[in-house]
Design a protein around this motif. Structure first.
Motif, PDB file in Angstrom:
ATOM      1  N   SER A  87       0.842  -1.200   0.000  1.00 38.20           N
ATOM      2  CA  SER A  87       0.000   0.000   0.000  1.00 38.20           C
ATOM      3  C   SER A  87       0.874   1.246   0.000  1.00 38.20           C
ATOM      4  CB  SER A  87      -0.936   0.020   1.216  1.00 38.20           C
ATOM      5  OG  SER A  87      -0.204   0.229   2.406  1.00 38.20           O
ATOM      6  N   VAL A  88       0.337   2.301  -0.580  1.00 40.80           N
ATOM      7  CA  VAL A  88       1.032   3.591  -0.613  1.00 40.80           C
ATOM      8  C   VAL A  88       1.197   4.158   0.789  1.00 40.80           C
ATOM      9  CG1 VAL A  88       0.794   5.988  -1.382  1.00 40.80           C
ATOM     10  CG2 VAL A  88       0.270   4.119  -2.960  1.00 40.80           C
ATOM     11  N   PHE A 122      -2.639  -2.904  -7.778  1.00 44.51           N
ATOM     12  CA  PHE A 122      -1.862  -1.680  -7.930  1.00 44.51           C
ATOM     13  C   PHE A 122      -2.244  -0.957  -9.211  1.00 44.51           C
ATOM     14  CE2 PHE A 122       1.649  -4.209  -5.654  1.00 44.51           C
ATOM     15  CZ  PHE A 122       1.205  -3.794  -4.410  1.00 44.51           C
ATOM     16  N   TYR A 126       0.570   3.871  -7.522  1.00 42.39           N
ATOM     17  CA  TYR A 126       1.488   3.103  -6.684  1.00 42.39           C
ATOM     18  C   TYR A 126       2.911   3.182  -7.240  1.00 42.39           C
ATOM     19  CZ  TYR A 126       3.240  -0.735  -3.768  1.00 42.39           C
ATOM     20  OH  TYR A 126       3.952  -1.493  -2.859  1.00 42.39           O
TER      21      TYR A 126
END
Length: 273
Positions: A87-88, A122, A126
């Motif tokens: 995850s970002v 994604f 991302y």
């Protein structure tokens, strides 16, 4: 002086299917390297061949708190490995972790896609966020797809491996790191490796046609990191990693079992002892 080298592994923990930390940790241990896992995401299985796994995302605060605790306890590392983040939201926390150990070598595998496209969870946002990690890296380990995703260029595949050189130069704008790029085709070689070190460009081919298994990239990363920490050159580390992965694949091909269970590293690990 510690009797063994120590590496922090910021990577996903995939309980079944032999990938990520579950491949890297035994390889590092057999090679005499202390592996310290800092999970970025927990999964019941990897995502290839199994139905939707149970997933738990690790909060960024946990990664920051790990770094603070290690600093307080005067714990240091000989290398930091950055793998699958998921995850970002935790990228800034990973950067915080790296910044607490400014003199430590950083190896970065920007795991986010293959076969010309992002993994299903994604998108381009991302890839853009992952570029923030590039200035902190000493060596990056993308596959060919991830090279294109990091540069934002449209994916193309030809038999001319020299087409990768402009990508290397583009990526170098983000930092002065060396590159090991996997899954690069050349003529009759489906998956070779490009090594870009100090502006020197080298292609390492493989004449064999080998099957694909889940977790091969992690096995490569584990051996590469081990050899690098043992003092071998970048080229020697790549050659040893390539040979180890090929041996694991050849061993796996001897057996008839579900592909989703991943690369059989256990039998090949015995040869390293």
């Amino acid at each position: 002086m510690r009797p063994v080298k120590k590496v922090a592994l910021l990577h996903d923990l995939c309980c079944v299917g032999k990938a990520a930390l579950m491949n890297m940790m035994p390889i590092l241990s057999v090679m005499g390297i202390e592996a310290c896992p800092i999970p970025t995401i927990l999964l019941s299985t990897h995502t290839g061949g199994y139905k939707t796994p149970a997933i738990s995302h690790i909060p960024g605060d946990y990664i920051r708190n790990c770094a603070d605790h290690y600093k307080k306890e005067q714990i240091s590392f000989d290398a930091i490995f950055i793998g699958y983040l998921g995850s970002v939201q935790i990228i800034d926390s990973v950067i915080y972790f790296i910044e607490q150990f400014p003199d430590t070598m950083v190896i970065f595998d920007p795991i986010m896609g293959d076969h010309g496209q992002y993994y299903s969870n994604f998108d381009a946002s991302y890839g853009k966020a992952m570029r923030k990690l590039l200035p902190y890296a000493d060596v990056i380990l993308p596959n060919l797809t991830e090279c294109y995703l990091l540069t934002g260029k449209e994916y193309q595949i030809t038999g001319n491996h020299r087409n990768v050189l402009p990508l290397c130069k583009e990526l170098r704008k983000y930092g002065n790191f060396d590159m090991v790029i996997t899954s690069v085709p050349k003529d009759d070689c489906k998956k070779g490796i490009v090594l870009y070190e100090d502006n020197a460009f080298l292609y390492i081919g493989n004449g064999e046609v080998l099957s694909e298994y889940h977790g091969t990239g992690d096995a490569f990363d584990g051996m590469f990191l081990s050899k690098l920490l043992q003092g071998y050159s970048l080229l020697e580390s790549v050659q040893a990693s390539h040979a180890f992965v090929c041996a694991c694949i050849q061993e796996s091909q001897k057996f008839d079992y579900p592909e989703r269970e991943g690369l059989l590293i256990e039998k090949t690990l015995r040869r390293l002892v």
